[in-house]
Write a protein that holds these residues in place. Structure first.
Motif, PDB file in Angstrom:
ATOM      1  N   UNK A  27     -80.858 -69.153-101.622  1.00  0.00           N
ATOM      2  CA  UNK A  27     -79.980 -70.235-101.821  1.00  0.00           C
ATOM      3  C   UNK A  27     -80.219 -71.513-100.636  1.00  0.00           C
ATOM      4  N   UNK A  28     -79.718 -72.617-100.954  1.00  0.00           N
ATOM      5  CA  UNK A  28     -79.871 -73.748-100.044  1.00  0.00           C
ATOM      6  C   UNK A  28     -79.020 -73.484 -98.659  1.00  0.00           C
ATOM      7  N   UNK A  29     -79.535 -73.809 -97.687  1.00  0.00           N
ATOM      8  CA  UNK A  29     -78.691 -73.589 -96.211  1.00  0.00           C
ATOM      9  C   UNK A  29     -78.847 -71.936 -96.139  1.00  0.00           C
ATOM     10  N   UNK A  30     -79.792 -71.305 -96.340  1.00  0.00           N
ATOM     11  CA  UNK A  30     -79.912 -70.114 -96.199  1.00  0.00           C
ATOM     12  C   UNK A  30     -81.431 -69.726 -95.738  1.00  0.00           C
ATOM     13  N   UNK A  31     -81.638 -68.521 -95.102  1.00  0.00           N
ATOM     14  CA  UNK A  31     -82.831 -68.234 -94.680  1.00  0.00           C
ATOM     15  C   UNK A  31     -83.190 -66.739 -94.941  1.00  0.00           C
ATOM     16  N   UNK A  32     -84.287 -65.894 -95.222  1.00  0.00           N
ATOM     17  CA  UNK A  32     -84.413 -64.495 -95.460  1.00  0.00           C
ATOM     18  C   UNK A  32     -85.420 -64.175 -94.611  1.00  0.00           C
ATOM     19  N   UNK A  33     -85.103 -62.822 -93.743  1.00  0.00           N
ATOM     20  CA  UNK A  33     -86.451 -62.480 -93.018  1.00  0.00           C
ATOM     21  C   UNK A  33     -87.146 -61.373 -93.929  1.00  0.00           C
ATOM     22  N   UNK A  34     -88.529 -61.341 -93.947  1.00  0.00           N
ATOM     23  CA  UNK A  34     -89.461 -60.619 -94.625  1.00  0.00           C
ATOM     24  C   UNK A  34     -90.223 -59.688 -93.659  1.00  0.00           C
ATOM     25  N   UNK A  35     -90.296 -58.270 -93.970  1.00  0.00           N
ATOM     26  CA  UNK A  35     -90.911 -57.242 -93.155  1.00  0.00           C
ATOM     27  C   UNK A  35     -91.976 -56.635 -93.965  1.00  0.00           C
ATOM     28  N   UNK A  36     -93.075 -56.376 -93.525  1.00  0.00           N
ATOM     29  CA  UNK A  36     -94.259 -55.704 -94.422  1.00  0.00           C
ATOM     30  C   UNK A  36     -94.601 -54.225 -93.556  1.00  0.00           C
ATOM     31  N   UNK A  37     -94.099 -53.288 -94.095  1.00  0.00           N
ATOM     32  CA  UNK A  37     -94.096 -52.117 -93.413  1.00  0.00           C
ATOM     33  C   UNK A  37     -93.187 -51.920 -92.202  1.00  0.00           C
ATOM     34  N   UNK A  38     -92.184 -52.710 -92.227  1.00  0.00           N
ATOM     35  CA  UNK A  38     -91.324 -52.495 -91.089  1.00  0.00           C
ATOM     36  C   UNK A  38     -91.520 -53.700 -89.993  1.00  0.00           C
ATOM     37  N   UNK A  39     -92.444 -54.563 -90.342  1.00  0.00           N
ATOM     38  CA  UNK A  39     -92.858 -55.686 -89.208  1.00  0.00           C
ATOM     39  C   UNK A  39     -92.777 -56.834 -89.807  1.00  0.00           C
ATOM     40  N   UNK A  40     -92.098 -57.852 -88.841  1.00  0.00           N
ATOM     41  CA  UNK A  40     -91.892 -59.071 -89.291  1.00  0.00           C
ATOM     42  C   UNK A  40     -93.104 -59.767 -89.790  1.00  0.00           C
ATOM     43  N   UNK A  41     -92.954 -60.407 -90.966  1.00  0.00           N
ATOM     44  CA  UNK A  41     -94.251 -61.071 -91.541  1.00  0.00           C
ATOM     45  C   UNK A  41     -93.823 -62.579 -91.744  1.00  0.00           C
ATOM     46  N   UNK A  42     -92.853 -62.813 -92.265  1.00  0.00           N
ATOM     47  CA  UNK A  42     -92.474 -64.305 -92.543  1.00  0.00           C
ATOM     48  C   UNK A  42     -90.926 -64.793 -92.746  1.00  0.00           C
ATOM     49  N   UNK A  43     -90.707 -65.924 -92.694  1.00  0.00           N
ATOM     50  CA  UNK A  43     -89.227 -66.044 -93.106  1.00  0.00           C
ATOM     51  C   UNK A  43     -89.120 -66.875 -94.209  1.00  0.00           C
ATOM     52  N   UNK A  44     -88.449 -66.619 -95.322  1.00  0.00           N
ATOM     53  CA  UNK A  44     -88.351 -67.437 -96.629  1.00  0.00           C
ATOM     54  C   UNK A  44     -87.272 -68.339 -96.504  1.00  0.00           C
ATOM     55  N   UNK A  45     -87.533 -69.667 -97.010  1.00  0.00           N
ATOM     56  CA  UNK A  45     -86.641 -70.807 -96.791  1.00  0.00           C
ATOM     57  C   UNK A  45     -86.068 -70.772 -98.326  1.00  0.00           C
ATOM     58  N   UNK A  46     -85.365 -71.864 -98.266  1.00  0.00           N
ATOM     59  CA  UNK A  46     -84.507 -72.036 -99.527  1.00  0.00           C
ATOM     60  C   UNK A  46     -85.595 -72.479-100.640  1.00  0.00           C
ATOM     61  N   UNK A  47     -85.179 -71.887-102.080  1.00  0.00           N
ATOM     62  CA  UNK A  47     -86.005 -72.064-103.159  1.00  0.00           C
ATOM     63  C   UNK A  47     -86.655 -70.645-103.654  1.00  0.00           C
ATOM     64  N   UNK A  48     -87.497 -71.020-104.668  1.00  0.00           N
ATOM     65  CA  UNK A  48     -88.336 -69.817-105.328  1.00  0.00           C
ATOM     66  C   UNK A  48     -89.430 -69.309-104.404  1.00  0.00           C
ATOM     67  N   UNK A  49     -89.645 -68.052-103.985  1.00  0.00           N
ATOM     68  CA  UNK A  49     -90.623 -67.421-102.990  1.00  0.00           C
ATOM     69  C   UNK A  49     -91.134 -66.189-103.695  1.00  0.00           C
ATOM     70  N   UNK A  50     -92.293 -65.945-103.652  1.00  0.00           N
ATOM     71  CA  UNK A  50     -93.010 -64.818-103.983  1.00  0.00           C
ATOM     72  C   UNK A  50     -93.319 -63.672-102.716  1.00  0.00           C
ATOM     73  N   UNK A  51     -93.050 -62.501-102.764  1.00  0.00           N
ATOM     74  CA  UNK A  51     -93.246 -61.295-102.115  1.00  0.00           C
ATOM     75  C   UNK A  51     -93.765 -60.507-102.809  1.00  0.00           C
ATOM     76  N   UNK A  52     -94.607 -59.563-101.994  1.00  0.00           N
ATOM     77  CA  UNK A  52     -95.462 -58.439-102.778  1.00  0.00           C
ATOM     78  C   UNK A  52     -94.528 -57.072-102.856  1.00  0.00           C
ATOM     79  N   UNK A  53     -94.328 -56.832-104.120  1.00  0.00           N
ATOM     80  CA  UNK A  53     -93.449 -55.727-104.576  1.00  0.00           C
ATOM     81  C   UNK A  53     -93.905 -54.433-103.836  1.00  0.00           C
ATOM     82  N   UNK A  54     -92.877 -53.763-103.458  1.00  0.00           N
ATOM     83  CA  UNK A  54     -92.961 -52.159-103.021  1.00  0.00           C
ATOM     84  C   UNK A  54     -93.721 -52.338-101.525  1.00  0.00           C
ATOM     85  N   UNK A  55     -94.275 -53.509-101.018  1.00  0.00           N
ATOM     86  CA  UNK A  55     -94.885 -53.835 -99.749  1.00  0.00           C
ATOM     87  C   UNK A  55     -93.783 -54.544 -98.615  1.00  0.00           C
TER      88      UNK A  55
END
Length: 326
Positions: A27-55
């Motif tokens: 959602x707008x004015x929000x952010x999400x923290x993405x981890x890959x195998x428990x390690x910080x990968x990137x920050x997702x900004x507002x909008x549609x984002x693609x991540x690797x499932x199960x990873x």
């Protein structure tokens, strides 16, 4: 055949789940923290984002809007050893989602504890009177310390407000009595000032009234004097225009004698010496109608004596005693 259908169904379900995990809508004015195998990968900004499932996995979703957090009253000791309860409100905003996630375990709790500690340090250097009258100073000091400390946490403190400062009950009673005394004092001063202004205005009004009354009386006296002078001039001119003789003047004097004799205090008359000549002329006029007068009737001539034996001098005045009236 049934086993193949079951496998296909399982594959469809897995694909559906994979699609759900692959597509992330922030959602707008929000952010999400993405981890890959428990390690910080990137920050997702507002909008549609693609991540690797199960990873890749979503570690934390953070609201980037400004937040308002009220803290419960905290007992604080002032410099003069008085305990006051202070309510605070913090306005903060997360500026770095990664730092807010990994730099501090709970930034809300950390901000609260930092606010209480800083507040006690600031109030401890002030007495009660300064504490009650220096809210802006306390707010500025709190904001400076909190903003500096929370900067490395990815948080910006926009404002710090003191909701209430409650001194002890005994101090509140004393302050209330003092305020009541101050209000009574101001009321007494205002009342006295009002009475003073009223008296000044009343005196000014009486002064103006006296001035106007005096001016009116002066004008009235001037008009009366002018009228009397005009009346005297008119009478004088009428007398001279009529050219009265001694007989008329004697007759007018005789008419005025009763008015002169009015009152018990009139014991002494001042008779002009010329009245003898007037009376002589009047007696002559009466004798011409009623016959000759006796020889004593002309005793009022100049150089003689009056009929009553009172001597007079020509050109002067006679004084005749009037007998008292019972």
């Amino acid at each position: 055949m049934p086993s193949i259908i079951i496998v296909l169904v399982i594959l469809v379900v897995l694909v559906f789940i994979a699609l759900i995990k692959t597509i992330q809508v922030i959602p707008q004015a929000s952010a999400a923290i993405v981890e890959r195998f428990g390690r910080y990968t990137r920050t997702l900004n507002a909008g549609l984002n693609i991540v690797v499932p199960f990873i890749d996995s979503i570690r934390n979703r953070i609201d980037l809007r400004e937040q308002v957090v009220p803290f419960p009253p905290q007992p604080v000791i002032t410099q003069d050893n008085l305990v006051v309860n202070i309510d605070t409100v913090i306005y903060y905003q997360v500026t770095d989602a990664r730092a807010a996630t990994y730099e501090v375990a709970s930034y809300i709790q950390a901000i609260e504890q930092l606010t209480v500690t800083t507040l006690r340090n600031i109030i401890g250097g002030m007495d009660l009177e300064r504490t009650l009258t220096s809210r802006e100073e306390i707010n500025a000091a709190l904001r400076g310390v909190l903003d500096e400390a929370t900067g490395k946490w990815g948080i910006r403190v926009n404002r710090v407000e003191l909701k209430a400062i409650e001194p002890p009950t005994s101090i509140q009673d004393s302050m209330e009595k003092q305020m009541r005394a101050d209000r009574d004092k101001r009321a007494a001063i205002l009342t006295a000032e009002g009475i003073r202004q009223s008296q000044i205005l009343t005196a000014e009004g009486e002064k103006q009234s006296a001035i106007l009354r005096a001016e009116g009386e002066a004008k009235a006296a001037a008009l009366r004097a002018e009228g009397e002078a005009q009346a005297i001039r008119t009478v004088f001119e009428s007398i001279h225009a009529g050219d009265p003789d001694q007989k008329l003047l004697s007759y007018q004097y005789l008419q005025m004698l009763p008015k002169i004799a009015e009152g018990d205090a009139n014991k002494l008359w001042i008779v002009p010496s010329e009245i003898g000549d007037a009376l002589k002329g009047l007696s002559g006029a009466i004798g011409s109608f009623g016959g000759p007068l006796s020889g004593n009737g002309g005793g009022n001539g100049a150089g003689g004596s009056g009929g009553n034996g009172v001597p007079r001098q020509s050109g002067g005045t006679e004084r005749r005693e009037q007998p008292p009236i019972d």
